[in-house]
Design a protein around this motif. Structure first.
Motif, PDB file in Angstrom:
ATOM      1  N   ASN A   1     116.544  48.619 -18.469  1.00 33.45           N
ATOM      2  CA  ASN A   1     116.636  47.636 -17.392  1.00 33.45           C
ATOM      3  C   ASN A   1     115.263  47.138 -16.932  1.00 33.45           C
ATOM      4  O   ASN A   1     115.171  46.193 -16.164  1.00 33.45           O
TER       5      ASN A   1
ATOM      6  N   ASP B   1     121.352  46.567 -22.436  1.00 29.23           N
ATOM      7  CA  ASP B   1     121.942  46.257 -21.129  1.00 29.23           C
ATOM      8  C   ASP B   1     121.141  45.125 -20.502  1.00 29.23           C
ATOM      9  O   ASP B   1     120.055  44.769 -20.967  1.00 29.23           O
ATOM     10  N   GLU B   2     121.669  44.612 -19.422  1.00 29.81           N
ATOM     11  CA  GLU B   2     120.979  43.538 -18.711  1.00 29.81           C
ATOM     12  C   GLU B   2     119.734  44.079 -18.020  1.00 29.81           C
ATOM     13  O   GLU B   2     119.705  45.235 -17.615  1.00 29.81           O
ATOM     14  N   LYS B   3     118.748  43.229 -17.825  1.00 31.34           N
ATOM     15  CA  LYS B   3     117.584  43.613 -17.029  1.00 31.34           C
ATOM     16  C   LYS B   3     117.962  43.511 -15.549  1.00 31.34           C
ATOM     17  O   LYS B   3     118.888  42.788 -15.187  1.00 31.34           O
TER      18      LYS B   3
ATOM     19  N   HIS C   1     117.752  42.183 -11.798  1.00 34.81           N
ATOM     20  CA  HIS C   1     117.242  40.951 -11.189  1.00 34.81           C
ATOM     21  C   HIS C   1     117.201  41.059  -9.669  1.00 34.81           C
ATOM     22  O   HIS C   1     117.890  40.360  -8.959  1.00 34.81           O
TER      23      HIS C   1
END
Lengths: 816, 171
Positions: free
Chosen positions: A94, A126-128, A130
């Motif tokens: 992440n 996976d998504e970073k 934000h």
């Protein structure tokens, strides 16, 4: 001691050591992210996992596991490496890979560990994060996207700073570091969190995009602000000081700095620095050459005798002070030399000089954590010397040291566990200490001191200070006074701490006598962790006293010098680095005096309010540009060497006063070492041998009991008692030129109690007019739980001398 | 659609005026007990129905705990609420059994009728709506609860009945 084996190496360590510490002692590097030697073990990151023969079946965190006899540890086996690699993969899942624009690049633990463990691919996806980046304050950037949740910032803010601005918010994957109600950061801006952040989640905004870490030259130095004498590392590039660099192995404070030390460096390479000498011609200050300026000054000083005087800042090095003293006393022939308004160091030169036979405090900052009881006079120890405040925090929280506070207002120290604050009326501190001394004598707690010089006179003189008699005057109950006296006497090791400086007119020679009496009576001297510590305002206040930059025989004190300027007896005044217009009490008088004096020479880094009135202005160097020594508040002599060349045409004062001495036909020491050798107080210290930690100059105490005079202070009926003092963010007026300190605290303010604010119908943040017999000033009101009713506080750095004439307590009216 | 329903979850709800007396009472009760932060916060939530922002400052001052730390505790535990809650807490079970028997329709219907989604409160503070993982009564699936009252074998019709019933009660 415990013996264990790490990677086939026999290691012997203390029995309370952890595996990590044992490995470190053996030179074996176990990777860490969340561990810091200054903080309590936490065990959050799982980077330090190791295998332990006796604990098979799982991997063991080295940073939290204590060693046991015969333990067999393997720090780098395939399962260990595999686990560490997974930890890194999970963190990098992440974490944004924006290293090219991250200021932490090159100094980032995560980056280095990923490199060491060859995490070049991630098996997971996976998504970073934000998260919104917090840019709400000018000093600390918080980018939660880069955070690895090691919790070091949370812990340092609690364990050492005791501010608790940061916390873990939420739970599980949503966990992040934030403030209460997830609002913008509102804290002391000491930047301790930045210093321990292993990644780029917390960054110093003033340094953003200034330099890559590896392009910086790291130059060790000594902080130029207060008397604590913290070691700092300056980050230098292209001959400019761009930042301070954290080094956990530096100084007694382990690299820990306050807002001034960390963010107040910008004055060094400031655009506002004087570039060349200035000479007043036709009423205007115009640029001039050094030769012309020095010739003019030399001509004025030649044969001036007692009509000349000098005021010097205790920010000059010892060697520079030696030269200026020589110039004034030998070449010019004037004993009129002094520093910091004359009264600010009287606690040492008069107070301790009589009580201890030496103008220095016998204890050191290192004694704080070794004590059993700290008796802190004025909670301001935290504001004046924040890093000493950290030491007190650590002593109380980690070592269980008892904290007793005598203060005219509440402070942050009073919130420490079990801290006991005796809130006294403004200006009654000497009477209060005398009452404690009386209890010590009356209750036979001072037996050992009966043979000390002055005992009988003191015992007789204290007759008027029975707790019952002073209780009303001090606003403290007789029982509380007695209790404190007994607690103080009972402590095996007890340390009295109080600040002195321009803003503390109540901290006089009498207060020093009163405090010294307690230490002598109760037998607290001559022991480690016990005695008395005076916190001096400037980085070389003790040095100025040791060099003897005080009025010579028949010489005038600072205040008398200003009076002399007014009366015409002083015709030439040399002000070296002081800024009396802002910092000395009674601004209108100071301005008049500087106006009236025939010839005013100011040597400074900046065109200060004082320099603007000068006939000649000499641009001189900051601590980062010169060589010499500073003496910290506990007589710790430390050496600085130039981190950058002199800015513009500025010269070190060592050169300037040396040249003037020679111009007047004298012989000046040619090197700082030669000048240092002339200081009798430092006889045992060899200049060339001074290392990073410096050396303590000995303080030989010959105790004598002196009866302190307790002056009565009266607040005019219906008025508010105005106290002056230091703001946490500033030290003198030099910090006005450090952009970071100004960003944190841009202007003066008036702290008022809730009760007074309600009575005067003043809301928090509004502008109020504060008026005294001296004058009036407009300040922003801050309504605060710190202030008792009828008492107000204003920091002195912002020309509070418009209303303050130097009185211990100033009666003021406050109106909208 | 029931007329008594307020449909507006967009605007930030104004907090009621904070009366510190209740919080002071709770603090006084636990003041000298070690580890008192949790019971104090729970007591305050019992008194106000949620933990008001002003109460956090008060507790921080009185117990000498950092406000940030209190906020950390409040956000860690699901039991604490930082916004005013409705008088009637509607919980709809989204567990496996309820899911199979149409919990999604029940959720949708509540949302359509009340205009509030998960963890939201109606503007008049009558209802708070919550989705929960399992209420532990799978035999009655699909299941909903209003405060301590259980409603099993839920249908769209029953949703309307529930809303009607509680909308007619005094606030």
């Amino acid at each position: 001691m415990v013996t264990l084996t790490i990677d086939d190496k026999q290691v012997q360590v203390e029995k309370d050591a952890t595996i990590y510490e044992a490995a470190k002692a053996a030179g074996i590097n176990i990777p860490i992210l969340c561990h810091d030697k200054k903080l309590k073990p936490f065990g959050a990151c799982r980077m330090c996992l190791v295998e332990v023969e006796q604990m098979k079946g799982r991997l063991i965190p080295a940073c939290t596991t204590p060693v046991t006899e015969g333990m067999i540890v393997r720090s780098s086996t395939p399962p260990v490496e595999k686990a560490r690699k997974l930890v890194l993969e999970l963190l990098l899942l992440n974490h944004p890979l924006d290293c090219p624009v991250c200021d932490k690049g090159g100094d980032c633990d995560l980056q280095n560990l990923a490199y060491d463990h060859k995490v070049n691919v991630n098996r997971l996806n996976d998504e970073k994060f934000h998260h919104v980046i917090d840019y709400n304050n000018p000093l600390i950037e918080r980018d939660q996207n880069r955070c690895v949740l090691c919790g070091k910032c949370v812990r340092i803010c609690d364990e050492i700073v005791s501010r608790g601005a940061l916390t873990f918010i939420s739970r599980g994957i949503e966990t992040k570091i934030g403030t209460e109600f997830d609002g913008p950061l509102s804290c002391e801006f000491c930047g301790s969190c930045i210093s321990v952040c292993p990644v780029g989640a917390l960054l110093a905004r003033p340094f953003k995009f200034k330099s890559r870490f590896w392009a910086l030259q790291k130059k060790t130095s000594v902080c130029g602000y207060c008397g604590t004498g913290c070691s700092v590392t300056l980050g230098v590039k292209d001959n400019k000081v761009l930042t301070t660099v954290y080094d956990e192995n530096q100084g007694f404070h382990n690299g820990q700095l306050c807002v001034r030390g960390r963010f107040g460096y910008q004055f060094i390479s400031s655009d506002k620095r004087l570039k060349s000498p200035l000479i007043r011609k036709n009423g205007q200050l115009v640029e001039a050459g050094w030769d012309e300026a020095l010739e003019l000054v030399a001509n004025r000083l030649k044969g001036a005798g007692a009509s000349a005087a000098a005021l010097a800042t205790p920010r000059m090095t010892n060697e520079e002070l030696v030269l200026l003293k020589q110039l004034m006393t030998q070449q010019v022939g004037s004993a009129n030399i002094d520093h910091s308004a004359g009264y600010a160091h009287a606690a040492l030169t008069e107070g301790l000089a009589k009580s201890f036979g030496v103008a220095a405090a016998p204890s050191s900052i290192l004694d704080i954590q070794k004590s059993d009881l700290l008796l802190v006079i004025k909670s301001d120890a935290y504001e004046t010397h924040p890093v000493v405040g950290f030491e007190i925090n650590l002593a109380v929280k980690n070592k269980g040291v008892d904290l007793q506070i005598l203060s005219d207002k509440r402070g942050k120290l009073g919130k420490l566990p079990k801290a006991n604050t005796l809130l006294h009326k403004p200006g009654s501190e000497v009477a209060l200490l005398n009452a404690i001394a009386k209890v010590l004598i009356d209750e036979n707690l001072a037996g050992a001191a009966a043979s000390v010089t002055g005992y009988a006179e003191l015992a007789a003189g204290l007759a008027a200070f029975a707790p019952e008699q002073v209780a009303a005057q001090c606003g403290v109950s007789a029982d509380a006074i007695k209790q404190l006296a007994r607690t103080y006497a009972a402590a095996e090791k007890a340390l009295i701490v109080f600040p002195v400086g321009l803003a503390y007119p109540a901290h006089t020679a009498q207060l020093a006598h009163a405090a010294a009496n307690l230490a002598i009576l109760a037998g607290k001297l001559g022991k480690e962790g016990s005695g008395l510590l005076v916190l001096q305002e400037k980085n070389n206040s003790q040095g100025a006293v040791d060099v003897g930059f005080v009025p010579g025989n028949g010489g005038m004190t600072a205040q008398q010098i200003l009076d002399g300027c007014l009366s015409g007896s002083i015709k030439t005044l040399l002000v070296a680095g002081e800024n009396p217009v802002v910092s000395y009490p009674g601004q209108s008088k100071v301005k008049d005096a500087l106006q009236k004096v025939d010839f005013l020479v100011v040597a400074d880094l900046f065109l200060t309010e004082t320099a603007q009135q000068a006939d000649v202005v000499l641009p001189v160097c900051s601590y980062a540009e010169k060589e010499g020594t500073y003496t910290a508040t506990d007589r710790r002599v430390q050496k600085v060497t130039p981190a950058i060349p002199a800015v513009g045409q500025s010269r070190t004062e060592f050169t300037v006063y040396g040249d003037l001495i020679r111009a007047l036909g004298g012989q000046a020491p040619t090197t700082p070492a030669d000048a240092f050798a002339q200081i009798p107080a430092y006889a045992g210290i060899e200049y060339a041998a001074l290392a990073d930690d410096g050396a303590f100059a000995p303080v030989a105490v010959k105790p004598a009991l002196v009866l302190p005079v307790a002056a009565a202070t009266q607040v005019e009926a219906g008025k508010i008692a105005l106290l002056t003092g230091a703001a946490l963010y500033h030290c003198g007026t030099m910090s006005h030129y450090g952009e970071g300190t100004v960003a944190a605290c841009p202007e003066g303010y008036l702290e008022l109690s809730y009760a007074d604010a309600a009575r005067l119908q003043i809301a928090d943040g509004v502008e109020v007019t504060v008026a005294s017999n001296e004058g009036s000033i407009t300040l922003q009101a801050r309504i605060s739980l710190r202030m008792p009713e009828g008492v107000a506080f204003a920091p002195y750095h912002f020309a509070i001398n418009q209303v303050w004439s130097g009185a211990v307590v100033t009666s003021v009216t406050v109106s909208k | 659609m029931s007329e008594a329903v307020a449909v507006n979850q967009e605007t930030e709800m104004e907090e009621p005026v904070f009366d510190p007396a209740l919080a002071e009472m709770v603090i006084e009760k636990y003041k000298d007990i070690p580890g008192n932060l949790m019971p104090v916060l729970q007591g305050i939530q019992d008194e106000y129905g949620y933990v008001p922002k002003a109460a956090v400052g008060l507790v921080a001052e009185r117990l000498n705990v950092y406000p940030s730390q209190i906020y950390g505790v409040l956000t860690f535990y699901a039991q604490f609420h930082l916004k005013p809650r409705g008088k009637y807490i509607i919980r709809v079970c989204m567990g496996t059994a309820c899911h199979v028997l149409g919990a999604e329709r029940i959720r949708e219907t509540f949302f359509e009728r009340l205009g509030i989604g998960h963890a939201e409160t109606s503007q008049d503070r009558r209802f708070t709506f919550e989705l929960v993982a399992c209420l532990g009564a799978c035999g009655m699936a699909p299941l909903a609860m209003v405060n301590d009252e259980t409603y099993g074998k839920m249908t769209v019709q029953k949703v309307d009945e529930i809303i009607k019933e509680y909308s007619s009660l005094p606030l």
